[in-house]
Design a protein around this motif. Structure first.
Motif, PDB file in Angstrom:
ATOM      1  N   GLU A 151       0.827  -1.208   0.000  1.00 48.76           N
ATOM      2  CA  GLU A 151       0.000   0.000   0.000  1.00 48.76           C
ATOM      3  C   GLU A 151       0.862   1.260   0.000  1.00 48.76           C
ATOM      4  O   GLU A 151       0.533   2.247  -0.668  1.00 48.76           O
ATOM      5  CB  GLU A 151      -0.916  -0.021   1.226  1.00 48.76           C
ATOM      6  N   ALA A 152       1.958   1.232   0.741  1.00 49.85           N
ATOM      7  CA  ALA A 152       2.849   2.396   0.758  1.00 49.85           C
ATOM      8  C   ALA A 152       3.470   2.637  -0.614  1.00 49.85           C
ATOM      9  O   ALA A 152       3.621   3.779  -1.057  1.00 49.85           O
ATOM     10  CB  ALA A 152       3.936   2.196   1.808  1.00 49.85           C
ATOM     11  N   ARG A 153       3.810   1.563  -1.315  1.00 44.49           N
ATOM     12  CA  ARG A 153       4.406   1.716  -2.650  1.00 44.49           C
ATOM     13  C   ARG A 153       3.386   2.271  -3.634  1.00 44.49           C
ATOM     14  O   ARG A 153       3.712   3.141  -4.460  1.00 44.49           O
ATOM     15  CB  ARG A 153       4.930   0.373  -3.136  1.00 44.49           C
ATOM     16  N   ALA A 154       2.141   1.795  -3.566  1.00 43.13           N
ATOM     17  CA  ALA A 154       1.114   2.317  -4.468  1.00 43.13           C
ATOM     18  C   ALA A 154       0.842   3.790  -4.193  1.00 43.13           C
ATOM     19  O   ALA A 154       0.657   4.590  -5.122  1.00 43.13           O
ATOM     20  CB  ALA A 154      -0.164   1.495  -4.325  1.00 43.13           C
ATOM     21  N   ASP A 155       0.808   4.180  -2.913  1.00 41.09           N
ATOM     22  CA  ASP A 155       0.572   5.590  -2.574  1.00 41.09           C
ATOM     23  C   ASP A 155       1.715   6.475  -3.045  1.00 41.09           C
ATOM     24  O   ASP A 155       1.492   7.568  -3.590  1.00 41.09           O
ATOM     25  CB  ASP A 155       0.386   5.703  -1.064  1.00 41.09           C
ATOM     26  N   SER A 156       2.952   6.011  -2.869  1.00 41.85           N
ATOM     27  CA  SER A 156       4.098   6.819  -3.299  1.00 41.85           C
ATOM     28  C   SER A 156       4.181   6.919  -4.814  1.00 41.85           C
ATOM     29  O   SER A 156       4.574   7.962  -5.353  1.00 41.85           O
ATOM     30  CB  SER A 156       5.386   6.223  -2.732  1.00 41.85           C
ATOM     31  N   ALA A 157       3.813   5.857  -5.549  1.00 40.05           N
ATOM     32  CA  ALA A 157       3.824   5.926  -7.016  1.00 40.05           C
ATOM     33  C   ALA A 157       2.794   6.927  -7.520  1.00 40.05           C
ATOM     34  O   ALA A 157       3.044   7.679  -8.472  1.00 40.05           O
ATOM     35  CB  ALA A 157       3.559   4.544  -7.605  1.00 40.05           C
TER      36      ALA A 157
END
Length: 515
Positions: free
Chosen positions: A298-304
């Motif tokens: 989830e953190a990676r999707a938000d940062s992308a």
């Protein structure tokens, strides 16, 4: 030389040449000036070769005519009623010339004769000094400091302008017609003139517009991706989301770091993840995003998603090396980008290669200092903001894009076999030194390695080794160089047993050794 004769013959047999010969006798070279014309032509060939246009002379005359600008030339009319450019009863398709145009023509010819064909090269129109209100020298004042042309004097150039003005006055508005067969291919003269006029109108940080009364007014160019704030009277950067027309198939992402974070709230301690992701298309468009989530996914999707909302552009020339090295700081964290010649590729730590590929950097050496990734991102953005392309430099200075080159720019890669001739003397010297050692060891029956004059560095003597000696050895060496037996008393001379020694035993032994 045949091409030169054909070219000069085509110019000398034209109708314009006859008119110039009648108004200004001696304008064309006579048969006695063949030697000087040939030498000038040879210099012209060498100059073309220096800029890579030697093959241009191999073109056929018909092929050369095909690429010349074609079209009806606007009718030039000398204005005698005192009105400005574009006024009067000249009719459509005419350009009226007044006294100011004549003075400008003479000034531009003087500038071109001294190597400055563009008026934007002078301090009077320098964008930096115009923006900051700094005083600058006038064009005539700066022109007087340049060396004059050895072949064309100022009065000769002014005579050419006056002769052309006289010829225009004798025509009475009649312009020679162009052969229709010659207008089949190529751009017209009017299109070429309009393109040059638009270039000079939009060059630099200001834009000129016609006010409709025969004059021009200017205004500052609006920076890209900004809007005008009437209250603050400044341009503000636009805050936009993800562009719906953005081609996500070209974008790539790479997670730079993921960290497990924690904080205290009213209900107790919570844990979450922070991810740092870079996205880009490898062509200069990039963005950094910092996202949070309960899981690393989830953190990676938000940062992308945040990275796509904050895209930026690297102002660099694709396929060419950088103009200058750049370095960015964020506290003690730094990033350096050092340009390399075309074809050398990227030189950096392997763990940074995905980041550099996404940014689109090539032919450069990249170095980082200190490992904290969150602060390093700001140093990277400051470094990339300092990169300035030749296209931007051309818009800032008003110069042509093709005239802006940087150290290391080249269009042809030199094969390594070209340097074999240069390496031969160095390889021969190394081979000779090896052969001297081989002969000294094998053919002279010596079991030790003999130092040759090629190995001994000039300036080394045994005296210089005293710095590594003991204090006693240094003192002995000093006594050897400064000892004088005549200065000693008779009782201290070695071999004299009649008197008792007055020196200590160690000093007496040292004096004996020194003697």
């Amino acid at each position: 030389m045949e091409f030169m004769q054909q070219f000069l013959g085509a110019l000398g047999s034209s109708g314009r040449a006859a008119e110039v010969q009648d108004l200004a006798p001696g304008a064309f070279a006579s048969a006695g000036d063949t030697k000087s014309v040939s030498s000038q032509f040879q210099d012209f060939v060498w100059d073309l070769e220096g800029i890579g246009l030697r093959n241009w002379l191999r073109m056929d005359v018909s092929e050369l005519e095909q690429f010349l600008p074609k079209g009806e030339i606007a009718n030039l009319v000398v204005n005698t009623d005192g009105e400005g450019f574009g006024r009067g009863g000249g009719g459509p398709g005419t350009i009226q010339l007044d006294a100011d145009d004549t003075q400008v023509a003479k000034l531009m010819l003087r500038c071109a004769a001294r190597g400055k064909a563009d008026l934007l090269d002078f301090e009077a129109v320098d964008p930096y000094k115009l923006l900051h209100g700094m005083p600058a020298r006038e064009v005539d004042e700066e022109l007087s400091t340049l060396p004059p042309n050895p072949y064309l004097e100022d009065h000769q150039l002014e005579r050419l302008v006056d002769a052309h003005q006289t010829r225009l006055g004798g025509r009475k508005g009649q312009n020679p017609r162009t052969d229709p067969k010659w207008l089949e291919d190529g751009a017209t003269v009017d299109e070429l003139y309009r393109k040059e006029l638009d270039f000079y109108r939009t060059a630099g940080p200001v834009e000129w517009k016609d006010d409709g009364d025969g004059g021009y007014e200017w205004k500052w160019k609006q920076p890209p991706n900004t809007f005008w704030d009437e209250r603050r009277k400044v341009y503000i950067q636009e805050q936009k989301g993800v562009d719906p027309n953005l081609k996500l198939k070209e974008m790539r992402q790479h997670m730079l770091d993921v960290t497990r974070m924690g904080s205290m709230v009213k209900v107790g301690r919570i844990n979450y993840f922070r991810a740092l992701v870079v996205v880009g298309n490898g062509k200069g468009v990039y963005g950094f995003g910092v996202g949070f989530g309960n899981t690393p996914k989830e953190a990676r999707a938000d940062s992308a998603l945040k990275a796509l909302q904050n895209l930026e552009y690297i102002d660099m020339d694709p396929g060419r090396s950088l103009c200058t090295p750049v370095k960015g700081h964020e506290y003690k964290h730094t990033m350096e980008i050092i340009p390399r010649p075309i074809g050398r590729g990227i030189k950096a730590n392997k763990k940074f290669l995905p980041l550099l590929y996404i940014l689109g950097l090539d032919n450069c050496k990249v170095r980082f200092m200190y490992p904290k990734i969150f602060t390093r991102i700001r140093a990277i953005k400051r470094t990339l903001d300092d990169i300035v392309s030749r296209r931007t430099l051309a818009n800032m200075t008003g110069k042509r894009y093709a005239l802006l080159v940087a150290p290391g720019d080249h269009w042809v890669h030199w094969p390594d076999r070209w340097f074999s001739e240069i390496r031969q003397p160095y390889d021969a010297k190394n081979h000779h030194a090896k052969m001297v050692h081989k002969h000294a060891v094998h053919f002279k029956k010596r079991g030790v390695r003999i130092a040759t004059p090629l190995d001994v560095k000039a300036g080394w003597r045994k005296k210089n080794w005293a710095r590594w000696n003991t204090p006693l050895e240094r003192w002995l060496q000093h006594r050897r160089e400064n000892f004088d037996p005549s200065m000693l008393p008779s009782s201290t001379i070695p071999g004299d047993d009649s008197a008792s020694p007055s020196l200590p035993p160690a000093a007496a032994a040292s004096a004996h050794l020194a003697a």
